[in-house]
Design an enzyme around this catalytic site. Structure first.
Site, PDB file in Angstrom:
ATOM      1  N   TYR A   8      -1.687  -3.605  -6.777  1.00  0.00           N
ATOM      2  CA  TYR A   8      -1.372  -4.385  -5.581  1.00  0.00           C
ATOM      3  C   TYR A   8      -2.389  -4.231  -4.449  1.00  0.00           C
ATOM      4  O   TYR A   8      -2.726  -3.122  -4.038  1.00  0.00           O
ATOM      5  CB  TYR A   8       0.010  -4.004  -5.033  1.00  0.00           C
ATOM      6  N   ASP A  31      -9.329  -9.655   9.093  1.00  0.00           N
ATOM      7  CA  ASP A  31      -8.782  -8.323   8.788  1.00  0.00           C
ATOM      8  C   ASP A  31      -9.757  -7.184   9.059  1.00  0.00           C
ATOM      9  O   ASP A  31      -9.341  -6.128   9.501  1.00  0.00           O
ATOM     10  CB  ASP A  31      -8.324  -8.267   7.327  1.00  0.00           C
ATOM     11  N   HIS A  60     -10.577  -2.204  11.490  1.00  0.00           N
ATOM     12  CA  HIS A  60      -9.485  -3.065  11.015  1.00  0.00           C
ATOM     13  C   HIS A  60      -9.255  -4.158  12.066  1.00  0.00           C
ATOM     14  O   HIS A  60      -8.261  -4.148  12.782  1.00  0.00           O
ATOM     15  CB  HIS A  60      -8.234  -2.196  10.841  1.00  0.00           C
ATOM     16  N   CYS A 108       0.722  -7.229  11.952  1.00  0.00           N
ATOM     17  CA  CYS A 108       0.967  -7.323  13.394  1.00  0.00           C
ATOM     18  C   CYS A 108       0.192  -8.464  14.043  1.00  0.00           C
ATOM     19  O   CYS A 108      -0.008  -8.476  15.259  1.00  0.00           O
ATOM     20  CB  CYS A 108       0.672  -5.999  14.074  1.00  0.00           C
ATOM     21  N   ARG A 137       0.836  -1.191   0.000  1.00  0.00           N
ATOM     22  CA  ARG A 137       0.000   0.000   0.000  1.00  0.00           C
ATOM     23  C   ARG A 137       0.874   1.246   0.000  1.00  0.00           C
ATOM     24  O   ARG A 137       1.961   1.266   0.556  1.00  0.00           O
ATOM     25  CB  ARG A 137      -0.910   0.023   1.233  1.00  0.00           C
ATOM     26  N   SER A 168      -1.258  -3.299  10.339  1.00  0.00           N
ATOM     27  CA  SER A 168      -0.913  -4.209   9.252  1.00  0.00           C
ATOM     28  C   SER A 168       0.324  -5.032   9.605  1.00  0.00           C
ATOM     29  O   SER A 168       1.305  -4.500  10.130  1.00  0.00           O
ATOM     30  CB  SER A 168      -0.643  -3.400   7.987  1.00  0.00           C
ATOM     31  N   LYS A 204      -9.768  -2.250   1.717  1.00  0.00           N
ATOM     32  CA  LYS A 204      -9.509  -1.087   2.566  1.00  0.00           C
ATOM     33  C   LYS A 204     -10.299   0.137   2.103  1.00  0.00           C
ATOM     34  O   LYS A 204     -10.788   0.901   2.938  1.00  0.00           O
ATOM     35  CB  LYS A 204      -8.018  -0.762   2.584  1.00  0.00           C
ATOM     36  N   ASP A 209       0.259 -19.767  21.883  1.00  0.00           N
ATOM     37  CA  ASP A 209       0.273 -19.461  23.316  1.00  0.00           C
ATOM     38  C   ASP A 209      -0.452 -18.161  23.650  1.00  0.00           C
ATOM     39  O   ASP A 209      -0.708 -17.879  24.828  1.00  0.00           O
ATOM     40  CB  ASP A 209       1.717 -19.445  23.834  1.00  0.00           C
ATOM     41  N   ARG A 223       2.089 -12.246  -0.371  1.00  0.00           N
ATOM     42  CA  ARG A 223       0.788 -12.612   0.216  1.00  0.00           C
ATOM     43  C   ARG A 223       0.145 -13.782  -0.511  1.00  0.00           C
ATOM     44  O   ARG A 223       0.552 -14.155  -1.611  1.00  0.00           O
ATOM     45  CB  ARG A 223      -0.147 -11.397   0.175  1.00  0.00           C
TER      46      ARG A 223
HETATM   47  P1  GTP Z   1      -2.365  -7.571   7.562  1.00  0.00           P
HETATM   48  O1  GTP Z   1      -2.914  -8.591   6.656  1.00  0.00           O
HETATM   49  O2  GTP Z   1      -1.280  -6.748   6.942  1.00  0.00           O
HETATM   50  O3  GTP Z   1      -3.414  -6.665   8.152  1.00  0.00           O
HETATM   51  O4  GTP Z   1      -1.562  -8.347   8.741  1.00  0.00           O
HETATM   52  P2  GTP Z   1      -2.025  -9.172  10.038  1.00  0.00           P
HETATM   53  O5  GTP Z   1      -2.298  -8.239  11.165  1.00  0.00           O
HETATM   54  O6  GTP Z   1      -3.086 -10.130   9.689  1.00  0.00           O
HETATM   55  O7  GTP Z   1      -0.676  -9.960  10.441  1.00  0.00           O
HETATM   56  P3  GTP Z   1      -0.315 -11.520  10.337  1.00  0.00           P
HETATM   57  O8  GTP Z   1      -1.150 -12.362  11.244  1.00  0.00           O
HETATM   58  O9  GTP Z   1      -0.281 -11.897   8.910  1.00  0.00           O
HETATM   59  O10 GTP Z   1       1.160 -11.510  10.924  1.00  0.00           O
HETATM   60  C1  GTP Z   1       2.189 -10.720  10.385  1.00  0.00           C
HETATM   61  C2  GTP Z   1       3.538 -11.250  10.809  1.00  0.00           C
HETATM   62  O11 GTP Z   1       3.642 -11.270  12.236  1.00  0.00           O
HETATM   63  C3  GTP Z   1       3.781 -12.688  10.320  1.00  0.00           C
HETATM   64  O12 GTP Z   1       5.095 -12.791   9.851  1.00  0.00           O
HETATM   65  C4  GTP Z   1       3.574 -13.513  11.571  1.00  0.00           C
HETATM   66  O13 GTP Z   1       4.331 -14.701  11.552  1.00  0.00           O
HETATM   67  C5  GTP Z   1       4.007 -12.565  12.697  1.00  0.00           C
HETATM   68  N1  GTP Z   1       3.261 -12.839  13.962  1.00  0.00           N
HETATM   69  C6  GTP Z   1       1.921 -13.017  14.100  1.00  0.00           C
HETATM   70  N2  GTP Z   1       1.583 -13.311  15.383  1.00  0.00           N
HETATM   71  C7  GTP Z   1       2.737 -13.300  16.088  1.00  0.00           C
HETATM   72  C8  GTP Z   1       3.046 -13.514  17.480  1.00  0.00           C
HETATM   73  O14 GTP Z   1       2.190 -13.788  18.324  1.00  0.00           O
HETATM   74  N3  GTP Z   1       4.369 -13.406  17.833  1.00  0.00           N
HETATM   75  C9  GTP Z   1       5.344 -13.109  16.916  1.00  0.00           C
HETATM   76  N4  GTP Z   1       6.597 -13.025  17.348  1.00  0.00           N
HETATM   77  N5  GTP Z   1       5.087 -12.894  15.595  1.00  0.00           N
HETATM   78  C10 GTP Z   1       3.807 -12.987  15.186  1.00  0.00           C
HETATM   79  C1  SPV Z   2      -2.937  -4.292   5.321  1.00  0.00           C
HETATM   80  O1  SPV Z   2      -1.978  -3.649   4.883  1.00  0.00           O
HETATM   81  O2  SPV Z   2      -3.475  -4.030   6.422  1.00  0.00           O
HETATM   82  C2  SPV Z   2      -3.467  -5.437   4.537  1.00  0.00           C
HETATM   83  C3  SPV Z   2      -2.936  -5.678   3.208  1.00  0.00           C
HETATM   84  O3  SPV Z   2      -4.361  -6.127   5.019  1.00  0.00           O
HETATM   85  S1  SPV Z   2      -3.667  -4.693   1.984  1.00  0.00           S
HETATM   86  O4  SPV Z   2      -4.842  -5.421   1.465  1.00  0.00           O
HETATM   87  O5  SPV Z   2      -2.694  -4.509   0.906  1.00  0.00           O
HETATM   88  O6  SPV Z   2      -4.102  -3.441   2.519  1.00  0.00           O
HETATM   89 MN    MN Z   3      -4.902  -5.454   7.163  1.00  0.00          MN
END
Ligand code: GTP
Ligand code: SPV
Ligand code: MN
Length: 587
Positions: A200, A279, A230, A254, A70, A252, A209, A496, A370
């Site tokens: 993208y 999401d 979100h 996280c 983005r 994002s 979004k 955990d 992704r």
């Molecule tokens: P968007 O799709 O961008 O909104 O991301 P998201 O919030 O869904 O994040 P996602 O669950 O895809 O995790 C993003 C990254 O953080 C990945 O590389 C995960 O492996 C890592 N991650 C997720 N949960 C944890 C956690 O509890 N601990 C750690 N250390 N890393 C984590």
């Molecule tokens: C984010 O960036 O929070 C995403 C990926 O979920 S995107 O769809 O590119 O915004």
């Molecule tokens: Mn997102």
């Protein structure tokens, strides 16, 4: 095909006059249509077929290397009054914005097809769902929209039978993919999105979004009583068989997708986790005063790196078939690969740009690579995910990625303090957006890039919801990302995290031991089950403590941030800030 909706018909004609496509194609969303589009993209090189024995129905798309995330600096909210967009958004006057992008749209579809993509965000028959139409010249976008939304004929039926013509219009072109000629423009007052120059993710899949957050957040405030957020939505089933739903907003990359489908560790026998969304959540105040959430999406556009059998086996299982991968690496036998899938990169890997993988060239998969896959393939997908009324939310979590300061978990004193907690979320930036990674920034409610209006007004809207019911979810803050002196994560995370959710649910039930501090209720020593974990008592104490001096500095930063919102800043949050600061001074 065309449509009986006159408003839609004339808009499509008008946009075709502007963009001059060779053809106009109305999408029906059928399997056959999807398959023939995939074949066309494979023939044109837009998609690469992956190993069909190991990954049936899976393809890979390599995006332009300048178009991998983005672009927040090119994303605008175009309202009559600049103050309505607020300091959290880039703003442009609507007339100027139209002029600027229409010049880029002029003739841009020459030689291309304009696809008309009708879609519904939310379960197709839910009164809470919303329709939209995206016009795009990207077959890749169409294929993704088919997975991410309810796309095609049923959506068109809904649009044609809606007397109010409330569908959101989205015009999209990949243009020439030049970052200098790229804009993501939102006109909430016109229920309109215009996006040019990127193919993208959130820049181009306009249902996600742009519609489900930026336009929907605007609409949610106008029509009151609901929130477009979100947030993931997850159901926790206890050993007694009760299911409690939690919604969580993390910025994002996280951890939303991961938390939404976590698998309980062996020591947490009897618990089950059900995925509703990963999401976005739309939450409506029900007649019972509870917040009821639907997932407006039908698929996930999930982060590949870090997804492995130890971290997120549910996601991994979801993406073995019928998945579009974007910017991952490929093994010599055509299987997708990314950092975290296995320890070492396999021999003979091709990197995300299609080059032989070399360690010196950076990661094999792009850090924001992704997968796009239907939610129906998630093994933990909830049978209530399609309920038209949504699921009732017991707890809301806010969280960020912070190496220090914010505890593993703490609970707000009340709704107003919970809104303050959300409003002051800060997190290290990730590869999900272009720009520097790892810089701490304020990202209120994880909505900084997605709130379609002035954040001060948005906080007022949240506070207003608090006055409408006394049966609302309890609010918490979590941080899975604290690091020790060696730079290692202090908390094991992933599965955990259920241990933390258990304390959260205990608190919602009026149980669960806690200590009141200036920043909220922290878990008492021993209140979080660490049985079987390799986390020392000292680390646990560290993770659940408040450092008053560091928090004083944090409060100064928060007050400076709040200062940006001038007279749109709600007094309640300034009061809350003053209270925390005063209590810290006494601590
Ligand atoms: P968007 O799709 O961008 O909104 O991301 P998201 O919030 O869904 O994040 P996602 O669950 O895809 O995790 C993003 C990254 O953080 C990945 O590389 C995960 O492996 C890592 N991650 C997720 N949960 C944890 C956690 O509890 N601990 C750690 N250390 N890393 C984590
Ligand atoms: C984010 O960036 O929070 C995403 C990926 O979920 S995107 O769809 O590119 O915004
Ligand atoms: Mn997102």
């Amino acid at each position: 095909m065309t449509t009986t909706n006159e408003k839609l018909k004339s808009w499509v004609e008008e946009m075709a006059q502007l963009t001059t496509p060779d053809r106009i194609y109305w999408c029906d969303g059928s399997d056959q249509e999807y398959e023939s589009m995939v074949e066309e993209m494979v023939a044109s090189g837009d998609l690469v077929k992956l190993n069909q024995d190991t990954h049936p129905g899976c393809t890979l798309h390599r995006s332009n290397p300048d178009d991998v995330a983005r672009v927040e600096h090119l994303t605008f909210i175009c309202t009559k009054h600049e103050d309505d967009a607020g300091p959290n958004n880039n703003w442009m006057a609507p007339a100027d914005a139209h002029k600027k992008v229409d010049a880029l749209f002029a003739g841009c579809m020459k030689g291309r097809t304009m696809y008309v993509v009708p879609y519904v965000m939310g379960p197709i028959d839910s009164p809470l769902s919303k329709a939209g139409v995206e016009l795009t010249d990207s077959a890749y976008v169409v294929a993704n929209m088919r997975i991410m939304t309810r796309m095609g004929t049923p959506a068109m039926k809904r649009i044609e039978t809606d007397a109010k013509d409330s569908f959101v219009k989205g015009l999209h072109s990949i243009g020439d993919l030049d970052p200098e000629r790229r804009f993501i423009m939102h006109f909430p007052e016109e229920r309109l999105i215009k996006s040019v120059g990127s193919g993208y993710g959130g820049n181009a899949l306009l249902g996600k979004k742009c519609h489900a957050l930026r336009i929907a957040s605007w609409e949610a405030r106008e029509s009151k009583g609901w929130l477009a957020e979100h947030m993931l939505i997850v159901g926790i089933e206890t050993p007694e068989g009760e299911i409690h739903y939690v919604a969580a907003a993390f910025p994002s990359a996280c951890g939303k997708t991961n938390l939404a489908m976590l698998i309980p560790p062996a020591s947490q026998a009897g618990y089950k986790v059900w995925t509703v969304g990963e999401d976005i959540a739309w939450m409506h105040l029900g007649d019972d005063g509870r917040l009821w959430a639907i997932n407006p999406e039908a698929g996930m556009f999930g982060v590949a790196p870090g997804t492995g059998k130890d971290t997120n086996p549910n996601a991994l299982q979801s993406i073995q078939k019928n998945t579009i991968y974007t910017n991952v690496a490929v093994t010599p036998d055509g299987q997708p690969w990314w950092e975290g899938l296995s320890k070492e990169p396999p021999e003979g890997l091709t990197d995300w740009q299609g080059r032989p993988y070399k360690a010196g060239n950076g990661t094999a998969a792009h850090p924001n690579s992704r997968f796009t896959v239907s939610c129906s393939q998630i093994p933990s997908y909830s049978k209530h995910a399609e309920d038209p009324q949504g699921v009732p939310i017991s707890a809301i979590l806010f969280g960020g990625r912070r190496a220090s300061l914010t505890p593993l978990v703490y609970q707000s004193l009340n709704w107003q303090h919970g809104v303050f907690m959300g409003a002051t979320v800060a997190s290290e930036t990730t590869a999900a957006i272009t720009g520097q990674v790892g810089v701490v920034r304020r990202d209120p409610m994880a909505m900084l890039p997605f709130c379609g209006y002035n954040m001060g007004d948005y906080w007022k809207h949240w506070l207003q919801i608090g006055k409408m019911s006394d049966n609302l979810p309890k609010i918490f803050h979590v941080n899975w990302f604290r690091r020790n002196g060696d730079g290692d994560f202090m908390w094991p995370g992933f599965g955990d995290n259920l241990r933390v959710l258990r304390w959260v649910l205990e608190r919602c039930a009026g149980k669960g031991e806690a200590v009141r501090t200036p920043i909220g209720y922290l878990p008492s020593y021993g209140a979080i089950d660490t049985n079987g974990l390799d986390v020392s008592p000292e680390t646990m104490a560290d993770l659940t403590a408040v450092d008053p001096a560091a928090w004083q500095a944090e409060m100064d930063d928060i007050n400076e941030f709040f200062g940006k919102f001038g007279d749109r800043m709600p007094q309640e949050l300034l009061d809350e800030s003053a209270r925390v600061k005063a209590e810290l001074a006494k601590a």
